[in-house]
Design an enzyme around this catalytic site. Structure first.
Site, PDB file in Angstrom:
ATOM      1  N   GLU A 148       0.940  -1.174   0.034  1.00 32.16           N
ATOM      2  CA  GLU A 148      -0.041   0.007  -0.082  1.00 32.16           C
ATOM      3  C   GLU A 148       0.986   1.368  -0.027  1.00 32.16           C
ATOM      4  O   GLU A 148       0.781   2.168   0.758  1.00 32.16           O
ATOM      5  CB  GLU A 148      -0.976  -0.121   1.282  1.00 32.16           C
TER       6      GLU A 148
ATOM      7  N   ASP B  43      -8.536  -8.864   4.004  1.00 33.15           N
ATOM      8  CA  ASP B  43      -8.270  -7.935   4.943  1.00 33.15           C
ATOM      9  C   ASP B  43      -9.148  -7.704   6.090  1.00 33.15           C
ATOM     10  O   ASP B  43     -10.126  -6.709   5.958  1.00 33.15           O
ATOM     11  CB  ASP B  43      -8.066  -6.526   4.113  1.00 33.15           C
TER      12      ASP B  43
ATOM     13  N   GLU C 143     -12.519  -2.540  12.276  1.00 29.22           N
ATOM     14  CA  GLU C 143     -12.495  -1.783  10.936  1.00 29.22           C
ATOM     15  C   GLU C 143     -13.601  -2.019  10.098  1.00 29.22           C
ATOM     16  O   GLU C 143     -14.321  -1.262   9.680  1.00 29.22           O
ATOM     17  CB  GLU C 143     -11.202  -2.012  10.144  1.00 29.22           C
TER      18      GLU C 143
HETATM   19  C1  GCU Z   1      -6.060  -2.191   5.674  1.00 26.05           C
HETATM   20  C2  GCU Z   1      -6.514  -0.939   6.529  1.00 26.05           C
HETATM   21  C3  GCU Z   1      -5.563   0.125   6.277  1.00 26.05           C
HETATM   22  C4  GCU Z   1      -3.929  -0.675   6.893  1.00 26.05           C
HETATM   23  C5  GCU Z   1      -3.828  -1.971   6.360  1.00 26.05           C
HETATM   24  C6  GCU Z   1      -2.765  -2.773   6.681  1.00 26.05           C
HETATM   25  O1  GCU Z   1      -5.870  -2.075   4.407  1.00 26.05           O
HETATM   26  O2  GCU Z   1      -7.499  -0.416   5.909  1.00 26.05           O
HETATM   27  O3  GCU Z   1      -5.567   1.394   7.061  1.00 26.05           O
HETATM   28  O4  GCU Z   1      -2.984   0.215   6.930  1.00 26.05           O
HETATM   29  O5  GCU Z   1      -4.808  -2.583   6.357  1.00 26.05           O
HETATM   30  O6  GCU Z   1      -2.805  -3.597   7.614  1.00 26.05           O
HETATM   31  O7  GCU Z   1      -1.458  -2.226   6.724  1.00 26.05           O
END
Ligand code: GCU
Length: 689
Positions: A296, A375, A403
């Site tokens: 990400e 996730d 979440e």
């Molecule tokens: C999910 C979450 C993010 C987080 C990511 C992670 O995608 O929405 O906010 O950073 O997990 O576990 O790194």
């Protein structure tokens, strides 16, 4: 009485019965520690405080040798106290480093005798002390105790996703208790209270900053923060908790003045080694680094044509001389996917990235693997990466913060879900190779293992926004200490400790908690397909919210059917990442469990489930029933008026009212969407818009 929210399950109400108060006073007439460590001191102080609050009597702290006939001795095996060594006796081999034995020894006539709390280490002794306190909180007798406990997992960790501006990524309980406005808070009282709570359920490690490491947080590993980190580490250490930091893989560039973060570059390696030396000079028992890399948009070794083993091993080399660990996350996937591309499957990604590297990671590297391949959805299969690695240390990553499970506005007790994950038999080394055994290192005899989870707390008075969400934090600690505890048992214990020992309260709250996960699942995305939430904040129904996005999270609903084909023959082949028999079970729509059907298969709305219902009727029924069940939770709670303290009662009632309304919204959005898409009416003719 009005209560201090921060007590949570360490709530010490006066013991109602005079006789029992007397018994506790006699049993804990004085408290002695055998040996002198900070953690043992903590244990003694905790017991003294608990006694004072519950019985009005504050036992004297004495040296073990000065203890008169009755009282509690807290000590460590081999610490020089014969009584403690005797208490552990034959059990020494049966318990691990952080285990303990509690024994009530009868004194001579007329005396109530001694209670020995013997740990293999001082951490063990502290956990034993909290156990004794728990017994008193639950009004249990203290005679004839012979308790032997040892944690199933070595690493029992919490991950804070706190940012230094005070915000918390995916936090639903206020602001950070660690940071505000770009720096640490001055007053660390709340951090200490948190350490108490964590330690009371056996947590022994914490990373204190978000895995997404931003600009200021990158500097946490520099001497600029040394002084404060030392203070934080001191507080945590007194409760037996090791400090970890999340690091930015690109730190050598961001703060080190280097032009590269290439893990094979000698200057980069030298830079990390120096950072590690400085950190350990200040904090000799520093735990190590938690790393989100090439995930990400976070930097990582891919930039330099290196792989995850190169990246992790470079950090491991820097930490190894000091005994530190690298916890490297496996949440790696293509987050710039084209929704038109059906061949890329996010669910496959962790397995595809990491199984080829099995055996290449240094001994002090641990891979941290999310429970599911996507996730933290309300329902996912277990990540097939568990069972895909044999020569690599692994920890399971869970998400306590809700979440995707109602954001602490909806009640969702997650221990039953976590238990399913831990009990899942991967068949990786034949029958019985459960995730629990893989995670704790037992399956392949790994030196390190354990469980980590994303915290759900903030600076809210009740810690977790929703008072019932405290059960998830409590339950997490208890479950990973002993995965064979039941979800019901843990919930009951939490209710008695936190609210009341009144059986009527226990019954009602237990019912709410135990049904909550199923209820939440029933009115949200159906049959394991997941998502259907609003982008970014992830709260609330939005069926196509992620359908045409780059995140790899699709349901593929059209006028004929829905679901993701992950089969071996016609789909993405994801099912092949499992060992038999799961591979075959998931691969066929006939044998795939209903709750995961749409995760593995694209089927017509008229497909008949194992339950006998069609997919579309299942969607309608579960959504109508789910919304109704959510409304009933509120009624159940309201029956407890007067039996629960005012503040919690009102707060939970207002959250449950919000859940009732929001569940209705989910019901109507989901049902309407699928009614319009499929053109198939509800068999029961209920109102769909
Ligand atoms: C999910 C979450 C993010 C987080 C990511 C992670 O995608 O929405 O906010 O950073 O997990 O576990 O790194």
């Amino acid at each position: 009485r009005a209560r201090i929210g921060s007590e949570a399950w360490l709530r010490y109400e006066t013991v109602e019965s005079e006789a029992l108060r007397e018994e506790y006073r006699n049993a804990c007439a004085a408290v002695a520690i055998a040996g002198e460590t900070k953690v043992l001191r903590t244990a003694a102080t905790e017991l003294k405080e608990a006694m004072r609050a519950m019985t009005g009597y504050s036992p004297e702290l004495v040296a073990a040798r000065d203890l008169e006939a009755s009282g509690v001795i807290i000590g460590v095996l081999g610490g020089g106290d014969a009584a403690i060594d005797g208490a552990i006796g034959g059990e020494a081999d049966a318990i691990g480093d952080e285990g303990y034995v509690i024994r009530s020894m009868r004194g001579s006539a007329g005396e109530s005798g001694r209670i020995l709390i013997a740990g293999k280490s001082d951490r063990g002794a502290l956990y034993g002390t909290f156990h004794l306190i728990r017994l008193m909180q639950q009004r249990e007798p203290l005679g004839g105790l012979h308790i032997v406990e040892t944690p199933a997992n070595g690493l029992r960790m919490i991950n804070q996703w706190d940012n230094m501006d005070g915000s918390i990524e995916r936090g639903y309980a206020g602001k950070s208790i660690f940071y505000r406005d770009g720096r640490f808070v001055e007053d660390l009282t709340r951090v200490r209270e948190y350490a108490r709570l964590l330690s009371s359920v056996g947590i022994n490690a914490i990373s204190i900053n978000n895995v997404n490491v931003h600009r200021e947080e990158t500097k946490l590993i520099t001497t600029a923060y040394e002084e404060t980190l030392v203070k934080v580490a001191d507080i945590l250490r007194a409760y037996g908790i090791g400090l970890f930091l999340s690091i930015n893989f690109a730190s050598p560039i961001a703060i080190g003045g280097l032009s590269t973060a290439d893990p094979l570059d000698p200057a980069v390696r030298g830079w990390w080694a120096e950072r590690a030396s400085d950190l350990y000079r200040a904090i000799p028992d520093f735990g190590g680094f938690l790393v989100k890399a090439d995930s990400e948009f976070r930097p990582g070794p891919f930039t330099y044509g290196r792989n995850h083993a190169d990246g992790a091993n470079m950090l491991a080399e820097a930490l190894a001389p000091h005994g530190g660990l690298v916890i490297w996350r496996c949440f790696v996937y293509n987050c710039l996917q084209d929704w038109r591309d059906r061949s890329t499957d996010r669910a496959r990604a962790a397995y595809d990235h990491f199984t080829p590297l099995d055996g290449q990671f240094a001994d002090n590297v641990i891979l941290q693997i999310k429970n599911g391949p996507m996730d933290f959805q309300v329902r996912e299969p277990v990540s097939p990466l568990f069972g895909g690695l044999r020569e690599t240390n692994q920890v399971l990553e869970l998400q306590i913060t809700q979440e995707y499970t109602g954001q602490q506005k909806h009640v969702c007790y997650l221990v039953p879900q976590w238990k399913e994950v831990l009990d899942f038999d991967t068949h990786a080394a034949g029958e019985g190779t459960t995730v629990a055994k893989i995670a704790n290192g037992g399956a392949w005899n790994r030196p390190y293992g354990g469980i980590a989870a994303v915290s759900n707390i903030g600076d809210d008075a009740c810690w977790t926004g929703h008072p019932l969400a405290q059960a998830n934090l409590y339950g997490y600690g208890r479950l990973i200490w002993n995965p064979s505890l039941t979800a019901e048992g843990i919930a009951s214990e939490w209710i008695r400790l936190s609210h009341s020992c009144d059986p009527a309260v226990e019954d009602a709250v237990l019912g709410i908690l135990m049904n909550s996960w199923g209820i939440y699942e029933s009115y949200t995305a159906p049959l394991g397909v997941g998502w259907m939430v609003s982008p970014n904040h992830h709260y609330g129904p939005n069926v196509d919210g992620y359908e045409y996005s780059k995140w790899g999270t699709y349901h593929f609903a059209d006028c004929r059917g829905i679901g993701v084909d992950r089969t071996i023959g016609t789909g993405t082949g994801y099912a092949a990442q499992y060992h038999s028999p799961w591979r075959e079970t998931y691969d066929s729509p006939e044998s795939c469990p209903d709750e995961l059907l749409l995760f593995f298969h694209h089927v017509p709305y008229t497909h008949v489930l194992r339950s006998g219902k069609t997919v579309i009727q299942h969607i309608y029924d579960t959504h109508f029933e789910g919304a109704e069940a959510a409304a009933a939770l509120l009624d159940e709670w309201l029956s407890l008026r007067g039996k629960i303290n005012e503040e919690d009662f009102e707060l939970v009632a207002s959250r449950l009212a919000e859940q009732r309304d929001h569940a209705k919204e989910w019901r109507d959005v989901i049902n309407t969407y699928f009614c319009r898409k499929s053109g198939i009416a509800d068999g029961q003719g209920r109102l769909i818009y």
